[in-house]
Design an enzyme around this catalytic site. Structure first.
Site, short mmCIF file in Angstrom:
data_model
loop_
_atom_site.label_atom_id
_atom_site.label_comp_id
_atom_site.label_asym_id
_atom_site.label_seq_id
_atom_site.Cartn_x
_atom_site.Cartn_y
_atom_site.Cartn_z
N LYS A 35 54.34 38.61 51.18
CA LYS A 35 53.89 39.02 52.52
C LYS A 35 53.29 40.44 52.45
CE LYS A 35 58.54 40.63 53.65
NZ LYS A 35 59.81 40.27 54.32
N ARG A 130 67.84 39.00 64.38
CA ARG A 130 66.39 39.06 64.34
C ARG A 130 65.95 37.64 64.67
NH1 ARG A 130 63.45 41.84 59.20
NH2 ARG A 130 63.63 39.72 58.42
N TYR A 253 49.46 73.74 55.37
CA TYR A 253 49.60 73.76 56.83
C TYR A 253 50.98 74.24 57.25
CZ TYR A 253 45.24 71.17 57.29
OH TYR A 253 43.92 70.79 57.25
N MET A 301 46.18 65.57 54.67
CA MET A 301 45.57 64.25 54.73
C MET A 301 45.05 63.82 53.35
SD MET A 301 42.37 62.94 57.04
CE MET A 301 43.14 63.10 58.63
C1 LIG Z 1 60.75 40.11 53.31
C2 LIG Z 1 61.67 38.96 53.25
C3 LIG Z 1 62.29 38.60 52.04
C4 LIG Z 1 62.17 39.45 50.80
O1 LIG Z 1 62.92 40.63 50.98
P1 LIG Z 1 63.12 41.67 49.77
O2 LIG Z 1 64.14 42.62 50.27
O3 LIG Z 1 61.79 42.32 49.57
O4 LIG Z 1 63.53 40.89 48.61
C5 LIG Z 1 63.05 37.46 52.02
N1 LIG Z 1 63.22 36.71 53.14
C6 LIG Z 1 62.66 37.03 54.32
C7 LIG Z 1 62.90 36.19 55.51
C8 LIG Z 1 61.88 38.18 54.42
O5 LIG Z 1 61.33 38.50 55.59
#
Ligand SMILES: *Cc1c(COP(=O)(O)O)cnc(C)c1O
Length: 356
Positions: A35, A130, A253, A301
């Protein structure tokens, strides 16, 4: 000439990390989580290095379609399920596996016309609150889904909120057991942390993400130091300017750093517009020609200033590693109050990427 900053993606490390995952969960199949554009590494660039995986997990339809168009034939899991009932047409067309976490999705699956049944992952809320059905709702959801001709194979799925903690999956596992009672179904529960540290949660499919890219799910590099996992992304640049400070001189800065004595500093072509964390304080680790040193002053930046006292040979053009093999991304993230995940995902599009 282009600006000297570059992110290098080590394909060998990616392949190697998948073998480490296989060894950690030898009896499970693996969803490689790609992802967020493969955690900032570029899904198009890296997926072939993970082609030994059993499936890819992601959450955005465009990324799923990209994998299909690139020729990936094996499973693809949509971790967040479908967002609108119309998405089921694409799920059908591209033969995707989708999670189902809400009642409206059951309704949508009941009403849609598909060319063939689709495989689903029924999501249990393990206590993280969640996505997912509460454990006591799972049986009814499961039976409703099982009765639908549009539904093919069904797997129970859950996610852990705190699997990097040795005690962190005890309560969630109780909820998952409650949800699974009487279902006799395949399960997919484990993120990277559970894949490494909780074999009792491996079951049929593990879902590692961050470990494939060689960073620690706990945010502490030491926690994965003995696993053999290798950092995949290395962010490097060069020194483009030198300043010789006198005692009392300010840097950057807000003059957030002042030299307490004469000091040589270097100016590096990398800043927060490249994805370097703006909150990184003075003292964040960085290396110059292989010598460890630290940032001084605020992150700009496009530039970062670094202490050159430990590396007197360094000058204009010296190679600087912001994170990678030597400077662990976990250590940079920790200094900046974040996690390696965020730094990887935030690599800016303006940074050129090289594959080795
Ligand atoms: C992102 C995610 C993972 C992977 O998580 P990691 O901590 O990067 O291994 C697995 N399952 C779900 C549902 C996720 O959203």
């Amino acid at each position: 000439m282009s600006r000297p900053i570059v992110a290098t993606i080590n394909q060998q490390a990616l392949r190697h990390n998948l073998t480490v995952v296989r060894q950690a969960a030898p009896a499970s199949r693996v969803w490689s989580v790609v992802k967020a554009n493969a955690y900032g590494h570029g899904i198009r660039r890296v997926w072939q290095n993970l082609a030994e995986t059993d499936g890819f997990a992601l959450l955005n339809m465009e990324e799923a379609i990209l994998l299909r168009e690139q020729g990936w034939k094996k499973p693809i899991l949509l971790l967040e399920g479908f967002f609108h009932a119309e998405d089921l047409q694409l799920i059908d067309r591209y033969r995707l596996t989708t999670s189902v976490h809400s009642n409206w999705q059951i309704q949508a699956l009941a009403q849609v016309q598909l060319s063939a049944p689709i495989d689903i992952y029924v999501k249990v809320n393990s206590g993280m609150n969640r996505l997912g059905f509460r454990p006591e709702q799972v049986n009814a959801a499961w039976q409703a889904l099982r009765a639908l001709p549009n539904v093919g194979e069904m797997t129970l799925m859950a996610h852990f909120a705190d699997a990097e903690n040795p005690q962190g999956i005890i309560e969630p596992m109780k909820r998952i057991e409650l949800a699974a009672e009487g279902l006799n179904c395949p399960r997919s529960l484990s993120n990277s942390a559970a894949t490494l540290w909780h074999p009792e949660a491996h079951f049929d499919w593990v879902r590692p993400g961050i470990v494939l890219y060689g960073a620690s799910p706990s945010g502490n590099w030491q926690d994965i130091a003995s696993t053999g996992l290798k950092p995949v992304m290395t962010l490097t640049s060069e020194i483009i300017g030198i300043q010789q400070l006198q005692a009392g001189d300010g840097v950057g800065y807000g003059y957030r750093y002042h030299a307490s004595a004469a000091q040589r500093i270097g100016v590096v072509a990398c800043g927060y517009a490249d994805g370097y964390p703006r909150h990184a304080p003075t003292g964040t680790p960085v290396s110059v020609n292989g010598v460890m040193t630290r940032t001084v002053g605020a992150i700009s930046m496009d530039m970062i200033m670094i202490d050159l006292e430990p590396c007197p040979q360094a000058g204009i053009g010296s190679k600087v590693e912001l994170w990678g093999e030597q400077v662990k991304i976990d250590d940079v993230a920790k200094a900046a109050g974040t996690v390696g995940y965020e730094l990887m995902c935030a690599l800016a599009p303006r940074v050129p990427v090289e594959i080795i």
